[in-house]
Design a protein around this motif. Sequence first.
Motif, PDB file in Angstrom:
ATOM      1  N   ASN A  37       0.807  -1.232   0.000  1.00  0.00           N
ATOM      2  CA  ASN A  37       0.000   0.000   0.000  1.00  0.00           C
ATOM      3  C   ASN A  37       0.839   1.281   0.000  1.00  0.00           C
ATOM      4  N   ASP A  38       2.163   1.126   0.068  1.00  0.00           N
ATOM      5  CA  ASP A  38       3.023   2.309   0.205  1.00  0.00           C
ATOM      6  C   ASP A  38       2.753   3.370  -0.860  1.00  0.00           C
ATOM      7  N   ASP A  39       2.636   2.936  -2.121  1.00  0.00           N
ATOM      8  CA  ASP A  39       2.411   3.904  -3.191  1.00  0.00           C
ATOM      9  C   ASP A  39       1.102   4.650  -3.005  1.00  0.00           C
ATOM     10  N   PHE A  40       0.080   3.877  -2.620  1.00  0.00           N
ATOM     11  CA  PHE A  40      -1.227   4.501  -2.407  1.00  0.00           C
ATOM     12  C   PHE A  40      -1.151   5.534  -1.267  1.00  0.00           C
ATOM     13  N   ILE A  41      -0.467   5.151  -0.167  1.00  0.00           N
ATOM     14  CA  ILE A  41      -0.353   6.071   0.980  1.00  0.00           C
ATOM     15  C   ILE A  41       0.404   7.344   0.568  1.00  0.00           C
ATOM     16  N   ARG A  42       1.465   7.155  -0.209  1.00  0.00           N
ATOM     17  CA  ARG A  42       2.220   8.326  -0.688  1.00  0.00           C
ATOM     18  C   ARG A  42       1.319   9.251  -1.515  1.00  0.00           C
ATOM     19  N   ASP A  43       0.523   8.656  -2.390  1.00  0.00           N
ATOM     20  CA  ASP A  43      -0.397   9.461  -3.203  1.00  0.00           C
ATOM     21  C   ASP A  43      -1.387  10.216  -2.327  1.00  0.00           C
ATOM     22  N   CYS A  44      -1.888   9.522  -1.279  1.00  0.00           N
ATOM     23  CA  CYS A  44      -2.812  10.198  -0.357  1.00  0.00           C
ATOM     24  C   CYS A  44      -2.110  11.380   0.309  1.00  0.00           C
ATOM     25  N   GLY A  45      -0.856  11.205   0.687  1.00  0.00           N
ATOM     26  CA  GLY A  45      -0.081  12.302   1.301  1.00  0.00           C
ATOM     27  C   GLY A  45      -0.009  13.499   0.369  1.00  0.00           C
ATOM     28  N   ARG A  46       0.299  13.203  -0.913  1.00  0.00           N
ATOM     29  CA  ARG A  46       0.401  14.303  -1.886  1.00  0.00           C
ATOM     30  C   ARG A  46      -0.944  15.009  -2.051  1.00  0.00           C
ATOM     31  N   GLN A  47      -2.017  14.200  -2.060  1.00  0.00           N
ATOM     32  CA  GLN A  47      -3.327  14.806  -2.268  1.00  0.00           C
ATOM     33  C   GLN A  47      -3.770  15.625  -1.052  1.00  0.00           C
ATOM     34  N   LEU A  48      -3.474  15.123   0.170  1.00  0.00           N
ATOM     35  CA  LEU A  48      -3.830  15.878   1.375  1.00  0.00           C
ATOM     36  C   LEU A  48      -3.095  17.214   1.412  1.00  0.00           C
ATOM     37  N   TYR A  49      -1.842  17.166   0.962  1.00  0.00           N
ATOM     38  CA  TYR A  49      -1.046  18.394   0.914  1.00  0.00           C
ATOM     39  C   TYR A  49      -1.684  19.398  -0.052  1.00  0.00           C
ATOM     40  N   ALA A  50      -2.110  18.885  -1.230  1.00  0.00           N
ATOM     41  CA  ALA A  50      -2.760  19.763  -2.217  1.00  0.00           C
ATOM     42  C   ALA A  50      -4.056  20.343  -1.653  1.00  0.00           C
ATOM     43  N   ASN A  51      -4.841  19.509  -0.962  1.00  0.00           N
ATOM     44  CA  ASN A  51      -6.089  19.990  -0.365  1.00  0.00           C
ATOM     45  C   ASN A  51      -5.814  21.120   0.628  1.00  0.00           C
ATOM     46  N   ALA A  52      -4.794  20.903   1.474  1.00  0.00           N
ATOM     47  CA  ALA A  52      -4.470  21.910   2.490  1.00  0.00           C
ATOM     48  C   ALA A  52      -4.041  23.215   1.821  1.00  0.00           C
ATOM     49  N   GLN A  53      -3.330  23.075   0.702  1.00  0.00           N
ATOM     50  CA  GLN A  53      -2.931  24.288  -0.033  1.00  0.00           C
ATOM     51  C   GLN A  53      -4.160  25.050  -0.510  1.00  0.00           C
ATOM     52  N   ILE A  54      -5.106  24.321  -1.075  1.00  0.00           N
ATOM     53  CA  ILE A  54      -6.318  24.971  -1.588  1.00  0.00           C
ATOM     54  C   ILE A  54      -7.046  25.685  -0.452  1.00  0.00           C
ATOM     55  N   LEU A  55      -7.143  25.021   0.707  1.00  0.00           N
ATOM     56  CA  LEU A  55      -7.824  25.636   1.845  1.00  0.00           C
ATOM     57  C   LEU A  55      -7.155  26.933   2.284  1.00  0.00           C
ATOM     58  N   ASP A  56      -5.847  27.013   2.084  1.00  0.00           N
ATOM     59  CA  ASP A  56      -5.119  28.225   2.465  1.00  0.00           C
ATOM     60  C   ASP A  56      -5.048  29.255   1.343  1.00  0.00           C
ATOM     61  N   GLY A  57      -5.820  29.007   0.291  1.00  0.00           N
ATOM     62  CA  GLY A  57      -5.841  29.984  -0.793  1.00  0.00           C
ATOM     63  C   GLY A  57      -4.684  29.851  -1.756  1.00  0.00           C
ATOM     64  N   LEU A  58      -3.989  28.699  -1.727  1.00  0.00           N
ATOM     65  CA  LEU A  58      -2.850  28.505  -2.629  1.00  0.00           C
ATOM     66  C   LEU A  58      -3.242  27.584  -3.775  1.00  0.00           C
ATOM     67  N   VAL A  59      -2.525  27.687  -4.859  1.00  0.00           N
ATOM     68  CA  VAL A  59      -2.824  26.833  -6.004  1.00  0.00           C
ATOM     69  C   VAL A  59      -1.806  25.692  -6.051  1.00  0.00           C
ATOM     70  N   PRO A  60      -2.259  24.440  -5.900  1.00  0.00           N
ATOM     71  CA  PRO A  60      -1.316  23.324  -5.970  1.00  0.00           C
ATOM     72  C   PRO A  60      -0.906  23.060  -7.428  1.00  0.00           C
ATOM     73  N   ASP A  61       0.029  22.144  -7.606  1.00  0.00           N
ATOM     74  CA  ASP A  61       0.439  21.757  -8.958  1.00  0.00           C
ATOM     75  C   ASP A  61      -0.781  21.167  -9.674  1.00  0.00           C
ATOM     76  N   VAL A  62      -1.315  21.912 -10.638  1.00  0.00           N
ATOM     77  CA  VAL A  62      -2.624  21.592 -11.201  1.00  0.00           C
ATOM     78  C   VAL A  62      -2.637  20.258 -11.945  1.00  0.00           C
ATOM     79  N   GLU A  63      -1.649  20.046 -12.822  1.00  0.00           N
ATOM     80  CA  GLU A  63      -1.651  18.833 -13.636  1.00  0.00           C
ATOM     81  C   GLU A  63      -1.543  17.584 -12.784  1.00  0.00           C
ATOM     82  N   GLU A  64      -0.568  17.648 -11.862  1.00  0.00           N
ATOM     83  CA  GLU A  64      -0.319  16.499 -10.988  1.00  0.00           C
ATOM     84  C   GLU A  64      -1.569  16.193 -10.149  1.00  0.00           C
ATOM     85  N   THR A  65      -2.175  17.228  -9.606  1.00  0.00           N
ATOM     86  CA  THR A  65      -3.333  17.049  -8.730  1.00  0.00           C
ATOM     87  C   THR A  65      -4.532  16.493  -9.492  1.00  0.00           C
TER      88      THR A  65
END
Length: 641
Positions: free
Chosen positions: A593-621
């Motif tokens: 599950n490591d890859d899946f967990i890593r992906d979740c980490g990246r996505q949670l980070y992107a979500n937190a960025q959006i909540l703070d008014g920041l734009v995450p890496d659009v293509e990747e997200t």
Amino acid sequence: MSDKQEFTFQTEIKQLLHILSHSLYQNPEIALRELISNASDSLNKLRHIRLTDEKHRGDDALEITLEPDKDAKMLVIRDTGLGLTHDELVENLGTIAHSGSKDFLRSLASSAKAGGGEADLSLIGQFGVGFYSAFMLADKVEVVTRSYREDKGWRWESDGSGRFTITPAEGDVPRGAQIRLHLKEDREDYLEPHRLKSIVRKYSTFVPFPIRLADETLNEQKPIWVEPKNQVTDEQHAAFYQWLTHRTDEKPLWRLQLSSDSPIQFHSILYCPPSNFELLGFGAIEHGVNLCAKRVLVQDDCRDLLPDYLRFLYGVVDSADLPLNVSRETLQDHKLLPKLKRVLTKKVLDHLATLADEESGTFTTFYQQFGPILRTGIGHDFENRERIAKLMRFHSTFTAAESQIVGAGPKPTDPTVSLDAYLKRAAEGQTQIYYLSGPDLAALSRHPHLEAFRKRNLEVLFLNDPIDEFALTQLHQYEQKQLISIDSADVKFPDSTKPADEAERAAAPKNFTRVVELFRGALDGKAADVRESSRLTDSPCCLVNVQGTMSSQLQNVMRHTMKEFEAPKRVLELNPHAPLVARLCELAANADNDDFIRDCGRQLYANAQILDGLVPDVEETTSRTLKFMEELSRTRSAIVT
Ligand code: ADP
């Protein structure tokens, strides 16, 4: 034999006269100012003599009169002062006594040297050249005068070409001096009453003797700033304020009248207008304090008397320690000005503190209007920044604004809070002053970071003006308490405020450290770190700022104002008890599950960025969420049951 005596001017005066009567650059208005100020000096001296010498007691009017004579094309400036004896005429109006004239000639000589022989004539306007400036207006000047010590009068006369004559005056000459200006052809506007009035109003309103023109007194304003405080009425203040500001029918919001004898001598009145034009979209307010030396205006709108963050004050500062003939240029170097500025600034800030204590309504109006300008001082005036900080007022989780927005909890009556009041009601053991900044109060009060503070009953200041945050960042601490944005990773909660249910909170689930490790790897180069959060209750994660870096709000401001701005990396805080995180901990037992967990980490980070008014890496997200949806859709069944 004629009584006429002929004299030649001192060589230096000849030079000066030549320049004054021939140069094209001229501001002849200053000539009138100089002559009126000489008359005023003479009246002052006579007043003093009358007070100290019985022999010369008298009670006739001490005044200055302007007498334009259109037929003769002559303007007379008459005073009832000391007058001059024959010898005084020779001495005072034949040699260079005036220090302003000396300075002028000296600087002219050095500017000529520097400019390859060309003298800088603009210097004329900057030096008070005293009596001789009369030749800027006139091609012939007569002085008819009688000294208070003599019965006979004298007539001094010159066409400014190098010689002057003195003859006994005919008839009865009144005590004092008449300066008769035979106006040059292009100066005949000095015969017009409106022209004379406007010059007197501009330069000589505060001359302490009446300046008369026909039946009118041109300088209505008394020098009320030298009067004892209790002898100046509100009406007089209002009139003076209106004269200074040109704002008719308006009264100052507050005033401050100051007098000091040492270490520097000065009198001053400062007025604060009731409203701030800058807030209405007018440009920056210009300084409006006039500098006087012995009641004669030296410089209007002097920028060197108050710091920029007090530029909205109007008034007058009058110091006997300042020479009347000081020029704009030499004024800037005058050592008195920084001293005056220091004293005045401190007095104004102290006055505002008193106002806040004793007249809170007035202070509130003041702060609403001028707070935005005042607050900028924290970044510029190191010496006074604590004083300014003391005057700052904030909305907070404990003030009225908050209870209106949230509509629950205790209803505090204070509309705002000061840093002192904040500390007074801070929790036991609280070492930090918490703040949160953002564009508007409603959004601020709903910010997820506030959860933990509300739970612990800790007050958080709302900064809804970027200036506030700049100011507090500069200040760094207040009364030894660290000022900290609640989105900072270094927020500390006082032990005394631990919520009752906290103790029972379970420890982080098994494998949580492994999830953190996987996230760290996935966010390498993006997040500053990944850590367990003690502040989140419901949300799975949030971004916080590393100590010493800007708050998210300030970063947003910077991003909008600076193209090149590179935001500092933030820390991702994880809530181990949020359902998703808890589930990831379970999945972490299986390395598949490591890859899946890593992906979740990246996505949670992107979500937190959006909540703070920041734009995450659009293509990747977007491609990752697409992948998640595809995976999820595969686990669903198409069979209708
Ligand atoms: P300052 O006024 O700086 O001394 P001025 O060149 O203007 O220099 O005047 C030179 C002197 O002439 C003065 O110091 C004063 O003694 C005398 N004086 C000028 N105007 C008057 C006046 N209206 N009444 C009496 N004395 C005057």
